[in-house]
Design a protein around this motif. Structure first.
Motif, short mmCIF file in Angstrom:
data_model
loop_
_atom_site.label_atom_id
_atom_site.label_comp_id
_atom_site.label_asym_id
_atom_site.label_seq_id
_atom_site.Cartn_x
_atom_site.Cartn_y
_atom_site.Cartn_z
N SER A 127 -1.03 61.07 10.06
CA SER A 127 -1.79 60.07 9.98
C SER A 127 -3.02 60.40 9.03
CB SER A 127 -2.24 59.49 11.33
OG SER A 127 -3.17 60.54 11.79
N ARG A 128 -3.87 59.56 8.84
CA ARG A 128 -5.14 60.14 7.75
C ARG A 128 -6.17 61.17 8.76
NH1 ARG A 128 -8.20 55.37 4.53
NH2 ARG A 128 -9.30 57.30 4.21
N ALA A 129 -5.78 60.57 10.11
CA ALA A 129 -7.07 61.65 11.06
C ALA A 129 -6.22 62.84 10.96
CB ALA A 129 -7.39 60.96 12.36
N GLN A 130 -5.04 62.85 11.36
CA GLN A 130 -4.17 64.31 11.58
C GLN A 130 -4.30 65.10 10.27
OE1 GLN A 130 -0.41 62.54 12.48
NE2 GLN A 130 -0.73 63.17 14.82
N THR A 131 -4.13 64.40 8.97
CA THR A 131 -4.31 65.21 7.86
C THR A 131 -5.55 65.74 7.78
OG1 THR A 131 -2.82 63.80 6.59
CG2 THR A 131 -4.31 64.86 5.44
N PHE A 132 -6.68 65.03 8.20
CA PHE A 132 -8.14 65.63 7.95
C PHE A 132 -8.51 66.75 8.87
CE2 PHE A 132 -12.54 65.76 8.94
CZ PHE A 132 -13.19 65.93 7.74
N PHE A 133 -7.93 66.74 10.14
CA PHE A 133 -8.38 67.57 11.22
C PHE A 133 -7.53 68.85 11.23
CE2 PHE A 133 -10.43 63.79 13.04
CZ PHE A 133 -11.90 64.22 13.26
N ARG A 134 -6.22 68.69 10.86
CA ARG A 134 -5.36 69.73 10.92
C ARG A 134 -4.97 70.24 9.71
NH1 ARG A 134 -0.30 67.38 14.65
NH2 ARG A 134 -1.59 66.67 16.25
N ILE A 135 -5.33 69.59 8.50
CA ILE A 135 -4.90 70.29 7.17
C ILE A 135 -6.06 70.54 6.57
CG2 ILE A 135 -3.77 69.89 5.12
CD1 ILE A 135 -1.69 68.65 6.66
N VAL A 136 -7.08 69.47 6.28
CA VAL A 136 -8.09 69.64 5.52
C VAL A 136 -9.43 70.27 6.12
CG1 VAL A 136 -9.90 68.05 4.27
CG2 VAL A 136 -7.51 67.39 4.22
N LEU A 137 -9.70 70.06 7.17
CA LEU A 137 -10.93 70.41 7.88
C LEU A 137 -10.90 71.97 7.96
CD1 LEU A 137 -13.71 69.93 9.14
CD2 LEU A 137 -12.49 69.53 11.39
N PRO A 138 -9.86 72.60 8.40
CA PRO A 138 -9.97 74.15 8.34
C PRO A 138 -10.11 74.82 7.11
CG PRO A 138 -8.06 73.13 9.80
CD PRO A 138 -8.59 72.25 8.98
N GLN A 139 -9.59 74.17 6.09
CA GLN A 139 -9.77 74.65 4.54
C GLN A 139 -11.24 74.54 4.25
OE1 GLN A 139 -6.25 74.29 1.89
NE2 GLN A 139 -5.88 72.84 3.41
#
Length: 217
Positions: A127-139
């Motif tokens: 989902s958009r939220a999962q993408t942000f918190f799991r993939i985008v945010l750490p980077q």
């Protein structure tokens, strides 16, 4: 006055500086994220409003913002100023000022992530939220750490501006001691307090960067 007593008095003032520092981070870090999302919004009025906010906060002195927040309630709305008004004005001014700087750092970090990563996550069913918190945010955190560290270190030093509206933090105490003792030693001790604390911040930031080193650009 002996040096130990000076250190004790400056230490008490430094605790006030630390309160300003901590409350500013607690308020400005999440507010900055909200402003960043508003700045990137496809709803143009909201994006323009966020840009105006950032422009005003970054384009005017923090000291002037403190005076405005302190005096506007009285001169515009007739609200009586209390002994706590200076403290609240300082905290609010620091939060809204630093949120603008953090917002632009967040925005640059988020927009630096390749669009392909969002598309790949979508294909994998995130989902958009999962993408942000799991993939985008750490980077994003890894990429913005140097800029965030610089801003946090600047915040430590900027707490000294609170003296301008009468908040007694460490720099205010140092000035009083210099005047009463006719000595520059209190300034030197205060500088040591700032420097040591900033060394700690730099060490913590470096540790976080090393932990995130598995995210390669």
């Amino acid at each position: 006055m002996d040096t130990l007593t000076m250190v004790g008095l400056l230490g008490e003032g430094f605790l006030v500086s630390l309160q300003i520092f901590a409350l500013t981070l607690v308020g400005s870090l999440p507010l900055g994220m909200l402003v960043a999302f508003a700045r990137m919004s496809r709803f143009k009025p909201l994006a323009l409003l966020a840009r105006l906010y950032i422009s005003i906060m970054r384009g005017t002195p923090l000291m002037l913002q403190m005076f405005a927040i302190y005096f506007v309630p009285y001169y515009v709305f007739g609200i009586r100023l209390t002994t706590d008004s200076k403290w609240y004005a300082t905290i609010v001014a620091f939060i809204v000022n630093y949120a603008a700087y953090f917002a632009e750092i967040y925005r640059s970090g988020i927009q630096s992530i390749p669009r392909g990563q969002h598309e790949a996550a979508e294909v994998l069913g995130y989902s958009r939220a999962q993408t942000f918190f799991r993939i985008v945010l750490p980077q994003v955190v890894k990429r913005i750490m140097p800029s965030m560290t610089n801003e946090v270190i600047t915040l430590v030093k900027d707490t000294s501006l609170a003296f301008s509206i009468g908040v007694i933090e460490m720099f205010t105490v140092a000035k009083q001691l210099v005047a009463s003792e006719v000595s520059m030693l209190p300034f030197a001790i205060a500088a040591a307090f700032y420097w040591i604390f900033n060394l700690l911040i730099d060490a913590v930031a470096g540790r976080i960067e090393r932990k995130l080193s598995y995210y390669h650009d």
